[in-house]
Design an enzyme around this catalytic site. Sequence first.
Site, PDB file in Angstrom:
ATOM      1  N   GLY A   1       0.829  -1.198   0.000  1.00 10.23           N
ATOM      2  CA  GLY A   1       0.000   0.000   0.000  1.00 10.23           C
ATOM      3  C   GLY A   1       0.864   1.248   0.000  1.00 10.23           C
ATOM      4  O   GLY A   1       2.062   1.194   0.279  1.00 10.23           O
TER       5      GLY A   1
ATOM      6  N   GLY B   1      -0.111  -4.914   0.638  1.00 12.87           N
ATOM      7  CA  GLY B   1      -1.311  -4.665  -0.164  1.00 12.87           C
ATOM      8  C   GLY B   1      -1.362  -5.457  -1.450  1.00 12.87           C
ATOM      9  O   GLY B   1      -2.441  -5.783  -1.946  1.00 12.87           O
TER      10      GLY B   1
ATOM     11  N   GLU C   1       5.132  -6.206   7.785  1.00 11.86           N
ATOM     12  CA  GLU C   1       4.525  -5.083   8.517  1.00 11.86           C
ATOM     13  C   GLU C   1       5.013  -4.900   9.952  1.00 11.86           C
ATOM     14  O   GLU C   1       5.010  -3.776  10.463  1.00 11.86           O
ATOM     15  CB  GLU C   1       2.992  -5.233   8.516  1.00 11.86           C
ATOM     16  CG  GLU C   1       2.338  -4.996   7.171  1.00 11.86           C
ATOM     17  CD  GLU C   1       2.355  -6.209   6.254  1.00 11.86           C
ATOM     18  OE1 GLU C   1       1.840  -6.107   5.137  1.00 11.86           O
ATOM     19  OE2 GLU C   1       2.886  -7.265   6.660  1.00 11.86           O
TER      20      GLU C   1
ATOM     21  N   ASP D   1      -1.922  -7.202   7.461  1.00 15.41           N
ATOM     22  CA  ASP D   1      -3.360  -6.999   7.271  1.00 15.41           C
ATOM     23  C   ASP D   1      -3.830  -7.567   5.935  1.00 15.41           C
ATOM     24  O   ASP D   1      -3.362  -8.621   5.526  1.00 15.41           O
ATOM     25  CB  ASP D   1      -3.705  -5.515   7.434  1.00 15.41           C
ATOM     26  CG  ASP D   1      -3.068  -4.622   6.374  1.00 15.41           C
ATOM     27  OD1 ASP D   1      -2.051  -5.019   5.783  1.00 15.41           O
ATOM     28  OD2 ASP D   1      -3.582  -3.494   6.143  1.00 15.41           O
TER      29      ASP D   1
END
Length: 456
Positions: A168, A216, A239, A247
């Site tokens: 992301g 992402g 992360e 996530d």
Amino acid sequence: MAAEEPRQGGVLHHLVCEQEVTPDDQNIEYGQYRGKISRAIEDRLAGEEALKSRDPSSLLHCVCAVLVCEMGLTNCYVLTGRLKPFNRLQVILQHLKMSKHTDLTAEVLLEKRGGAGIITLNRPKALNALNLSMIRQIYPQIKAWEQDPETFLIIIKGTGGKAFCAGGDIRAITDAGKAGDRLAQDFFREEYILNNAIGTCKKPYVALIDGITMGGGVGLSVHGHFRVATEKTLFAMPETAIGLFPDVGGGYFLPRLSGKIGYYLALTGFRLKGRDVLKAGIATHFVESEKIPALEKDLIALKSPSTENIADLLNSYHVKSKIDQEKEFILDEHMEKINSLFSANSMEEIVKKLKQDGSPFAIKQLETINKMSPTSLKMTLRQLREGASMSLQDVLTMEYRLSQACMRGHDFYEGVRAVLIDKDQSPRWMPAALEEVSDEFVDDCFKPLGNNDLKL
């Protein structure tokens, strides 16, 4: 190339054609020429400021030269139509003003070829990092193709040769979070809604993960029916090193991998390359990178294919791919230790087991874990333990709560500073030790957000 055949529409007709054309004629003409025309006109005229400073009649001759001389588009009546030259110029100006990007520079390309809907992530300089604008284009298109009886599969890929999608747009999220901007909520909310749309898509979804696939980018691929890795694939969920957590549905797919591989990947950020991405259970197929264009062409050529037809085609390429075929899975020799050491109920217990083990492998993992955010580690372990028995939708709802806890906290901003901005690789975590991260604090991160909860 994807950029040569952009989405269909009527801009070309409005700009340069006065003759009556049928929609089919218009779309053929548009699909064939618009990408080239947009680029050629903008190259020739050097943008809107140059347009404004020149004589409208001369400009139209210039545009005509592009269309006729350079593009070979001979059935245009730029100067002989019903509009006066200046009015026609205004139409061109308006089009260029409305299009921030030419087709070559659009961040995501959405097109239909044969029975396939094709999504091309097109930010090669940013390793195709996913931003909110891209999410807002991809999501409605997937939903539209899902309902379209003439679309039989969806293909997603990246441009540039280095990455499928490296994650992301963390910098933008960091800036938004610091400023209290809604983007810090909207990005995660809409990204997770997109992840769910991929996970529940009724049409076969094929992700060509040829290159870096992290964060992402994993969310754009792993929940789909098929994930095709190549020798260039580099997978990671890194992360915990930036004060976040794995996530995009990591709490769903990671604990479902064989043994405790998912826990190991989540907590350490270990990178898997090439065929190992398949062996870990993240990819469904392995195809040599140079064969990907041929595979895509064959997928597009399938006539009204079923999921089984697509699987058969992917399998036919998979069995012919010989690169690293005999190579042992990189984690094979460590699987017994991974399954034992990462099965503990708490991070403190995992650390204790690693210290007691004392093997070179265990010491290396201990060194890695000691660099990670203690808060992220505790959050992540609980995320995976709970996610192991949850639906994808419940996991994404849980992860949205965690994302907003990270936006409220300290470690995410500090991790991004240390790793991506100052690049000193020396984050100052708060709290700095696992023992200082209380169960009460972690519980608070998992609490429902009331009306602000993610709704799927």
